[in-house]
Design an enzyme around this catalytic site. Structure first.
Site, PDB file in Angstrom:
ATOM      1  N   ALA A   1      -6.806   7.613   0.680  1.00 20.04           N
ATOM      2  CA  ALA A   1      -6.026   8.834   0.887  1.00 20.04           C
ATOM      3  C   ALA A   1      -6.733   9.866   1.770  1.00 20.04           C
ATOM      4  O   ALA A   1      -6.073  10.675   2.423  1.00 20.04           O
ATOM      5  CB  ALA A   1      -5.693   9.442  -0.468  1.00 20.04           C
TER       6      ALA A   1
ATOM      7  N   GLN B   1      -5.134   1.516   1.080  1.00 19.36           N
ATOM      8  CA  GLN B   1      -4.542   1.857  -0.225  1.00 19.36           C
ATOM      9  C   GLN B   1      -3.393   2.839  -0.027  1.00 19.36           C
ATOM     10  O   GLN B   1      -2.665   3.144  -0.959  1.00 19.36           O
ATOM     11  CB  GLN B   1      -5.585   2.539  -1.116  1.00 19.36           C
ATOM     12  CG  GLN B   1      -6.742   1.656  -1.492  1.00 19.36           C
ATOM     13  CD  GLN B   1      -7.849   2.481  -2.145  1.00 19.36           C
ATOM     14  OE1 GLN B   1      -7.924   2.573  -3.365  1.00 19.36           O
ATOM     15  NE2 GLN B   1      -8.700   3.073  -1.359  1.00 19.36           N
TER      16      GLN B   1
ATOM     17  N   ASP C   1       1.695   5.690   2.776  1.00 19.65           N
ATOM     18  CA  ASP C   1       2.469   6.575   3.656  1.00 19.65           C
ATOM     19  C   ASP C   1       2.922   5.929   4.963  1.00 19.65           C
ATOM     20  O   ASP C   1       3.683   6.530   5.730  1.00 19.65           O
ATOM     21  CB  ASP C   1       1.645   7.849   3.956  1.00 19.65           C
ATOM     22  CG  ASP C   1       0.238   7.536   4.490  1.00 19.65           C
ATOM     23  OD1 ASP C   1       0.068   6.527   5.198  1.00 19.65           O
ATOM     24  OD2 ASP C   1      -0.695   8.324   4.205  1.00 19.65           O
TER      25      ASP C   1
ATOM     26  N   HIS D   1      -1.465  -1.367  -1.580  1.00 20.13           N
ATOM     27  CA  HIS D   1      -0.683  -0.740  -2.658  1.00 20.13           C
ATOM     28  C   HIS D   1       0.779  -0.547  -2.276  1.00 20.13           C
ATOM     29  O   HIS D   1       1.481   0.268  -2.884  1.00 20.13           O
ATOM     30  CB  HIS D   1      -1.295   0.611  -3.055  1.00 20.13           C
ATOM     31  CG  HIS D   1      -2.577   0.485  -3.815  1.00 20.13           C
ATOM     32  ND1 HIS D   1      -3.526   1.477  -3.878  1.00 20.13           N
ATOM     33  CD2 HIS D   1      -3.079  -0.540  -4.561  1.00 20.13           C
ATOM     34  CE1 HIS D   1      -4.554   1.077  -4.618  1.00 20.13           C
ATOM     35  NE2 HIS D   1      -4.301  -0.145  -5.038  1.00 20.13           N
TER      36      HIS D   1
ATOM     37  N   CYS E   1      15.868  -4.191  -4.590  1.00 17.15           N
ATOM     38  CA  CYS E   1      16.663  -4.413  -5.813  1.00 17.15           C
ATOM     39  C   CYS E   1      16.004  -5.526  -6.639  1.00 17.15           C
ATOM     40  O   CYS E   1      15.836  -6.642  -6.138  1.00 17.15           O
ATOM     41  CB  CYS E   1      18.091  -4.806  -5.448  1.00 17.15           C
ATOM     42  SG  CYS E   1      19.043  -5.231  -6.924  1.00 17.15           S
TER      43      CYS E   1
ATOM     44  N   THR F   1     -12.071   7.167   0.757  1.00 16.96           N
ATOM     45  CA  THR F   1     -11.623   6.698  -0.567  1.00 16.96           C
ATOM     46  C   THR F   1     -12.704   6.954  -1.613  1.00 16.96           C
ATOM     47  O   THR F   1     -13.902   6.812  -1.324  1.00 16.96           O
ATOM     48  CB  THR F   1     -11.237   5.196  -0.553  1.00 16.96           C
ATOM     49  OG1 THR F   1     -11.057   4.739  -1.899  1.00 16.96           O
ATOM     50  CG2 THR F   1     -12.282   4.323   0.130  1.00 16.96           C
ATOM     51  N   SER F   2     -12.255   7.299  -2.824  1.00 18.55           N
ATOM     52  CA  SER F   2     -13.199   7.526  -3.923  1.00 18.55           C
ATOM     53  C   SER F   2     -13.725   6.202  -4.482  1.00 18.55           C
ATOM     54  O   SER F   2     -14.662   6.196  -5.266  1.00 18.55           O
ATOM     55  CB  SER F   2     -12.511   8.313  -5.042  1.00 18.55           C
ATOM     56  OG  SER F   2     -11.443   7.553  -5.570  1.00 18.55           O
TER      57      SER F   2
HETATM   58  P1  CNA Z   1      -8.643   9.425  -3.992  1.00 18.47           P
HETATM   59  O1  CNA Z   1      -9.146   8.869  -5.262  1.00 18.47           O
HETATM   60  O2  CNA Z   1      -7.824  10.661  -4.036  1.00 18.47           O
HETATM   61  O3  CNA Z   1      -9.934   9.690  -3.081  1.00 18.47           O
HETATM   62  C1  CNA Z   1      -9.825  10.236  -1.796  1.00 18.47           C
HETATM   63  C2  CNA Z   1     -11.225  10.425  -1.247  1.00 18.47           C
HETATM   64  O4  CNA Z   1     -11.077  10.862   0.090  1.00 18.47           O
HETATM   65  C3  CNA Z   1     -12.045  11.476  -1.993  1.00 18.47           C
HETATM   66  O5  CNA Z   1     -13.258  10.915  -2.446  1.00 18.47           O
HETATM   67  C4  CNA Z   1     -12.296  12.579  -0.957  1.00 18.47           C
HETATM   68  O6  CNA Z   1     -13.606  13.069  -0.987  1.00 18.47           O
HETATM   69  C5  CNA Z   1     -12.042  11.853   0.343  1.00 18.47           C
HETATM   70  N1  CNA Z   1     -11.485  12.721   1.376  1.00 18.47           N
HETATM   71  C6  CNA Z   1     -10.393  13.517   1.306  1.00 18.47           C
HETATM   72  N2  CNA Z   1     -10.166  14.128   2.477  1.00 18.47           N
HETATM   73  C7  CNA Z   1     -11.159  13.723   3.301  1.00 18.47           C
HETATM   74  C8  CNA Z   1     -11.500  14.019   4.635  1.00 18.47           C
HETATM   75  N3  CNA Z   1     -10.761  14.848   5.386  1.00 18.47           N
HETATM   76  N4  CNA Z   1     -12.595  13.437   5.180  1.00 18.47           N
HETATM   77  C9  CNA Z   1     -13.369  12.597   4.434  1.00 18.47           C
HETATM   78  N5  CNA Z   1     -13.092  12.264   3.164  1.00 18.47           N
HETATM   79  C10 CNA Z   1     -12.005  12.825   2.603  1.00 18.47           C
HETATM   80  O7  CNA Z   1      -7.805   8.356  -3.163  1.00 18.47           O
HETATM   81  P2  CNA Z   1      -8.050   6.795  -3.019  1.00 18.47           P
HETATM   82  O8  CNA Z   1      -7.366   6.405  -1.772  1.00 18.47           O
HETATM   83  O9  CNA Z   1      -9.465   6.433  -3.201  1.00 18.47           O
HETATM   84  O10 CNA Z   1      -7.266   6.220  -4.287  1.00 18.47           O
HETATM   85  C11 CNA Z   1      -6.312   5.255  -4.161  1.00 18.47           C
HETATM   86  C12 CNA Z   1      -4.927   5.713  -4.563  1.00 18.47           C
HETATM   87  C13 CNA Z   1      -4.550   7.031  -3.952  1.00 18.47           C
HETATM   88  C14 CNA Z   1      -3.940   4.744  -4.022  1.00 18.47           C
HETATM   89  O11 CNA Z   1      -3.284   4.129  -5.062  1.00 18.47           O
HETATM   90  C15 CNA Z   1      -2.954   5.534  -3.151  1.00 18.47           C
HETATM   91  O12 CNA Z   1      -1.654   5.067  -3.281  1.00 18.47           O
HETATM   92  C16 CNA Z   1      -3.076   6.920  -3.630  1.00 18.47           C
HETATM   93  N6  CNA Z   1      -2.692   7.979  -2.668  1.00 18.47           N
HETATM   94  C17 CNA Z   1      -2.218   7.679  -1.437  1.00 18.47           C
HETATM   95  C18 CNA Z   1      -1.870   8.701  -0.578  1.00 18.47           C
HETATM   96  C19 CNA Z   1      -1.354   8.337   0.799  1.00 18.47           C
HETATM   97  O13 CNA Z   1      -0.720   7.285   0.967  1.00 18.47           O
HETATM   98  N7  CNA Z   1      -1.612   9.176   1.808  1.00 18.47           N
HETATM   99  C20 CNA Z   1      -2.004  10.038  -0.973  1.00 18.47           C
HETATM  100  C21 CNA Z   1      -2.478  10.314  -2.265  1.00 18.47           C
HETATM  101  C22 CNA Z   1      -2.825   9.266  -3.097  1.00 18.47           C
END
Ligand code: CNA
Length: 239
Positions: free
Chosen positions: A22, A102, A105, A120, A128, A187-188
């Site tokens: 994300a 992951q 969007d 994901h 359906c 990603t976290s």
């Molecule tokens: P998360 O757990 O929210 O982690 C996001 C990571 O990105 C964090 O550790 C932040 O520090 C880091 N981060 C955020 N902005 C920045 C930036 N500008 N520069 C550098 N690092 C940054 O999200 P994950 O993707 O790890 O978790 C997976 C989930 C989130 C999936 O199941 C997705 O479907 C879900 N998700 C997706 C979206 C999307 O499609 N855009 C949005 C929100 C959540």
């Protein structure tokens, strides 16, 4: 120093598996889940509301919550940012790039990346469960609870819900096997089984880079770790 090393590692290979989360889309205006400004912190019950279990329990309420949590109505207003475009640029410069994302969007595809594994699933369509017919985003937004126009069943999103099987894990592993370098962005690494992939790459001895604003629980797996804003880092990598 880490930045220079990362730039050289990327320049020296012809194929890269890019694992994204994300954090890649926050510069497009889409909040992530788990960072301090993320959508998740406000309400831990969100995981339950976007689960397969809740979809079957209360499909009408599920669709309301789902659209709300993922801001589905706003999706058409978001576009790729320069992190998405950077990956497309690498491809245009002759590298074999496989994006394993992951994100739900669709922004990597919109940026033109040719090989995208949506680990994901996607917010852009629903299916359906009865007849298998697929429906696009505009159709999903026409009504509060989208129903199959052919057989009347409530549609199921093409996003992988909590409790759903992951169907793309094998193709993700294959892409890692076939790549010389693994680049992990934004990603976290808290979501399983996606977070097995960096461990898998490590077990194959693949060189790896992590760029994320905050430290992750897996930092020690990577050869190079950069904790900074992705937009900033990508701009520096392109110099
Ligand atoms: P998360 O757990 O929210 O982690 C996001 C990571 O990105 C964090 O550790 C932040 O520090 C880091 N981060 C955020 N902005 C920045 C930036 N500008 N520069 C550098 N690092 C940054 O999200 P994950 O993707 O790890 O978790 C997976 C989930 C989130 C999936 O199941 C997705 O479907 C879900 N998700 C997706 C979206 C999307 O499609 N855009 C949005 C929100 C959540």
């Amino acid at each position: 120093m880490q930045l220079k090393t990362a730039a050289k590692m990327i320049a020296d290979v012809s194929s890269v598996a890019v694992l994204t989360g994300a954090g890649v889309s926050t510069a497009s205006g889409i909040p992530d889940f788990r960072s301090t400004t993320g959508l998740w912190t406000a309400d831990e019950a969100r995981e339950y509301y976007i689960s397969n279990y809740y979809f079957h329990k209360d499909p009408v309420d599920f669709w309301g919550k789902y659209k709300d949590i993922f801001r589905v109505k706003l999706l058409k207003d978001y576009g790729p940012n320069h992190v998405h475009r950077y990956l497309k640029d690498l491809e245009m410069h002759g590298k074999q790039i496989t994006v394993i994302t992951q994100n739900v969007d669709g922004l990597h595809t919109l940026a033109g990346s040719e090989h995208v594994i949506e680990y994901h699933g996607t917010l852009n369509s629903a299916t359906c469960p009865n007849c298998g017919r697929s429906f696009d985003l505009p159709y999903l937004l026409e009504t509060e609870t989208p129903i199959c126009e052919k057989c009347g069943h409530v549609l199921k999103p093409d996003v992988v819900l909590f409790g759903d099987p992951i169907t793309e894990h094998d193709s993700a592993e294959k892409a890692i096997q076939q790549s010389e370098l693994v680049l992990v962005l934004g990603t976290s690494l808290l979501v399983s089984p996606f977070n097995i992939l960096p461990e898998y790459a490590n077990s194959l001895g693949k060189p790896s880079i992590l760029i994320n604003r905050e430290p992750t629980v897996m930092d020690e797996l990577f050869d190079v770790v950069i904790h900074d804003d992705l937009s900033k880092v990508v701009q520096q990598l392109q110099k």
